[in-house]
Scaffold this motif. Structure first.
Motif, short mmCIF file in Angstrom:
data_model
loop_
_atom_site.label_atom_id
_atom_site.label_comp_id
_atom_site.label_asym_id
_atom_site.label_seq_id
_atom_site.Cartn_x
_atom_site.Cartn_y
_atom_site.Cartn_z
N GLY A 17 26.15 17.97 146.11
CA GLY A 17 24.66 19.02 145.76
C GLY A 17 23.05 18.00 145.33
N ASP A 18 22.72 18.46 144.78
CA ASP A 18 21.73 17.93 143.75
C ASP A 18 21.76 17.77 142.80
OD1 ASP A 18 20.33 17.43 146.40
OD2 ASP A 18 18.43 18.49 146.12
N CYS A 19 22.65 18.82 142.50
CA CYS A 19 23.48 19.69 140.67
C CYS A 19 23.86 18.38 140.21
CB CYS A 19 24.08 20.50 140.81
SG CYS A 19 25.49 21.12 141.38
N THR A 20 24.57 17.36 140.83
CA THR A 20 25.32 16.24 141.24
C THR A 20 24.82 14.93 140.06
OG1 THR A 20 26.09 15.63 142.63
CG2 THR A 20 26.98 17.44 141.64
N PRO B 144 23.66 9.71 144.11
CA PRO B 144 22.40 9.92 144.40
C PRO B 144 21.47 9.99 145.81
CG PRO B 144 23.96 7.86 145.06
CD PRO B 144 24.72 9.47 144.12
N TYR B 145 20.70 10.77 145.32
CA TYR B 145 19.51 10.19 146.23
C TYR B 145 19.93 11.73 146.75
CZ TYR B 145 20.15 5.21 147.25
OH TYR B 145 19.83 3.83 146.52
N LYS B 146 18.70 12.54 146.52
CA LYS B 146 18.61 14.06 147.18
C LYS B 146 18.12 14.03 148.32
CE LYS B 146 20.78 13.71 142.34
NZ LYS B 146 21.43 13.86 142.18
N GLN B 147 19.19 13.83 148.77
CA GLN B 147 18.95 14.43 150.33
C GLN B 147 19.74 15.48 151.46
OE1 GLN B 147 16.00 12.64 152.20
NE2 GLN B 147 15.48 12.61 150.35
N MET C 79 24.57 18.15 152.55
CA MET C 79 25.87 18.82 153.44
C MET C 79 27.46 17.54 153.24
SD MET C 79 22.94 18.98 156.81
CE MET C 79 22.80 20.62 156.97
N GLY C 80 26.89 16.46 153.14
CA GLY C 80 28.42 15.29 153.52
C GLY C 80 28.92 15.45 152.02
N GLU C 81 28.12 15.45 150.85
CA GLU C 81 28.28 15.72 150.08
C GLU C 81 29.25 17.37 149.16
OE1 GLU C 81 28.77 13.36 146.71
OE2 GLU C 81 28.54 12.57 148.71
N GLY C 82 29.05 18.29 149.90
CA GLY C 82 29.76 19.81 149.91
C GLY C 82 31.10 19.78 151.28
N ALA C 83 31.31 19.21 152.20
CA ALA C 83 32.17 18.59 153.41
C ALA C 83 33.57 17.84 152.29
CB ALA C 83 31.62 18.69 154.46
N LYS C 84 32.77 16.67 151.54
CA LYS C 84 33.92 16.33 151.04
C LYS C 84 34.19 16.85 149.98
CE LYS C 84 32.13 12.71 148.41
NZ LYS C 84 31.88 11.44 147.52
#
Length: 521
Positions: free
Chosen positions: A483-486, A489-492, A497-502
């Protein structure tokens, strides 16, 4: 007042009433009173369990109170609760009418057991997406506990009180006539401030938690997705969050979440939490992480409350917050003229002079929105030119009550001790210091990741973002982030959601490869 579609939906909701609802109105011949009476009459016409009585006097006009025979309920709306507050009105009708609220039983028991007399007043605006959480929490408390009274007040209709009470942001809460708090709060947070034993009981309950297989720190889109994916693997999953929904709660309109043409931040946040609660996930809300340490077989997260949680693996999804200007006076005048949400607080500055800090898309959009409410907007941008999309810039430049200052650096927020009176700024081209008299400042200069508590524990970027690889892994084995703490790129929202699932799938892969018996204790 209500269109046919709204009446149809409301009629269906009101079929859930289990006991009579009495509405007492306080009105005069003003347009606001006529609107309120039309709304109340529409509601009355939709259920034979609802009766309406004209009251005499009334502390505020227009207003109406809700109660039911045989119950000591003190719940009032001052104004016409449409817009974002229409949902608050519907929920209040249902709860006064005996429909069981959707809340944890422990929370309901805590509200009922609270001793004392508490008279809450909440100032809201109809365009504020943060206000319903506070209004709904306090309405629920008023329904459950006869010692609690709540009046929800539309600041736009009671401007003299807004001025007298120096309400400069919404939601603003008064308790027994004195300022109590400002900004989004849920029932848990309100109870923590008035129930002296609540914090220690919560800390004890957290300390009693068994170790988790995956502990998600953060409850925004990334954290929610991570929790769902982890729980679906059948492993012990926990979520600890300062506020479930995170930055999404402060988002007005969402139109780029694929397959969802339009939604609003608070609505999406509720959907995220509902989805997570469909699984066997332990949610610990209203908690802030303060320290991360490695332990035998896992990790320990210590919270600001002093409680701690252990887990074999971690997913950090702490999100981001509004970036501050970092100039003298800014902290002193937060919620006293310094604001961040033009949709929430803009109506309070009707007819006043304001500044917007920041020339990106957010800043220019805020300036355009506010220009329709306030007398004059000054947009202040540090660089030589605005950074917003050209279409937004053209719209902004077409507005007659907007001044654009580029190469301008805000140096100080000025005030009289109670509210903002102006700001100082430096002309970077010539070096001159100048003064700008105004009544409000909206800061729109981006976000900063909530990662200060992780410094020295794992690798952060120069901007404070958690450095992650393509699997969401951090520099600390067993700890993942999303998410946005990482540095992703591109804070959307959809990307978070995708990054959390990954990250969750990567954490599960890490767990199944651990030696047998190697778990947090």
């Amino acid at each position: 007042m209500l269109d046919a579609n709204m009446k149809t939906q409301l009629r269906a909701y009101l079929e859930r009433l289990k006991r009579p609802v009495e509405i007492t109105t306080f009105a005069d011949d003003s347009s606001g009173s006529r609107e309120m009476l039309a709304l109340v009459e529409d509601i009355r016409s939709l259920s034979d369990k609802i009766t309406v009585t004209a009251g005499q006097g009334g502390e505020r006009v227009p207003s109406f109170a809700l109660t039911t025979p045989g119950q000591d309920i003190h719940l009032t709306f001052a104004g016409v609760p449409m817009g974002h507050e229409f949902t608050s009105l519907v929920l209040a009708l249902l709860q006064v009418g005996g429909h069981p609220p959707k809340a944890e039983q422990a929370l309901l028991d805590q509200i009922r057991a609270l001793k004392g007399t508490f008279r809450f007043e909440t100032w809201f605006s109809l365009s504020c997406q943060n206000c319903p959480d506070v209004v709904q929490a306090l309405n629920l408390m008023a329904v459950l506990n006869p010692g609690i009274e709540h009046v929800a007040i539309d600041g736009a209709l009671f401007r003299s009180e807004v001025e007298a009470r120096q309400v400069m942001s919404v939601p603003t809460i008064f308790l027994n006539g004195a300022p109590f708090g400002a900004g989004r709060m849920g029932a848990e947070e309100i109870l923590a401030k008035i129930d002296s034993g609540a914090a220690s009981r919560t800390a004890d309950a957290i300390n009693a938690q068994a170790p988790f297989d995956v502990l998600v720190v953060g409850g925004g889109p990334a954290g929610a997705a991570a929790a769902v994916y982890a729980a679906r693997k059948g492993i012990r999953t926990g979520v600890v969050a300062e506020r479930f929904g995170g930055q999404v709660l402060d988002t007005m309109a969402i139109e780029n979440l694929i397959s969802v043409p339009h939604t609003e931040g608070p609505k999406l946040a509720r959907a995220l939490e509902t989805h997570v609660r469909d699984y066997d996930v332990q949610i610990m809300n209203g908690q802030t992480a303060a320290k991360l340490e490695e332990t035998a077989g896992g990790f320990c997260v210590t919270l600001t409350s002093g409680a701690s949680l252990t887990s074999t693996s971690l997913i950090l999804a702490t999100g981001a917050r509004w970036r501050r200007m970092g100039v003298p006076g800014e902290e002193d005048y937060l919620n006293k003229g310094v604001a961040f949400c033009p949709h929430c607080d803009g109506p309070l500055f009707k007819g006043k002079r304001i500044a917007v800090i920041g020339g990106g898309n957010s800043g220019v959009e805020a300036a355009i929105d506010l220009a329709g409410i306030v007398t004059h907007v000054t947009l202040i941008e540090y660089d030589k030119s605005l950074r917003a999309d050209e279409v937004l810039q053209r719209k902004l430049r077409s507005l007659s009550n907007v001044t654009i200052l580029t190469q301008a650096r805000t140096t100080e927020v000025k005030g009289d001790g109670t509210r903002v009176t102006g700001l100082s700024w430096e002309d970077r081209a010539g070096g001159e210091l100048r003064e700008l008299p105004l009544e409000g400042i909206f800061v729109q200069i981006g976000l900063v990741p909530n990662t200060e508590w992780l410094k020295g524990t794992l690798t952060l970027s120069p901007r404070g973002e958690i450095v992650v690889d393509t699997h969401g892994a951090t520099s600390l084995p067993g700890v993942f982030a999303a998410g946005d703490c990482t540095t992703a790129p591109y804070k959307q929202i959809v990307i978070a959601m995708g990054e959390g699932a990954k990250a969750s799938l990567a954490a599960f892969d890490h767990l199944i490869r651990l030696p047998v018996g190697e778990k947090a204790a």
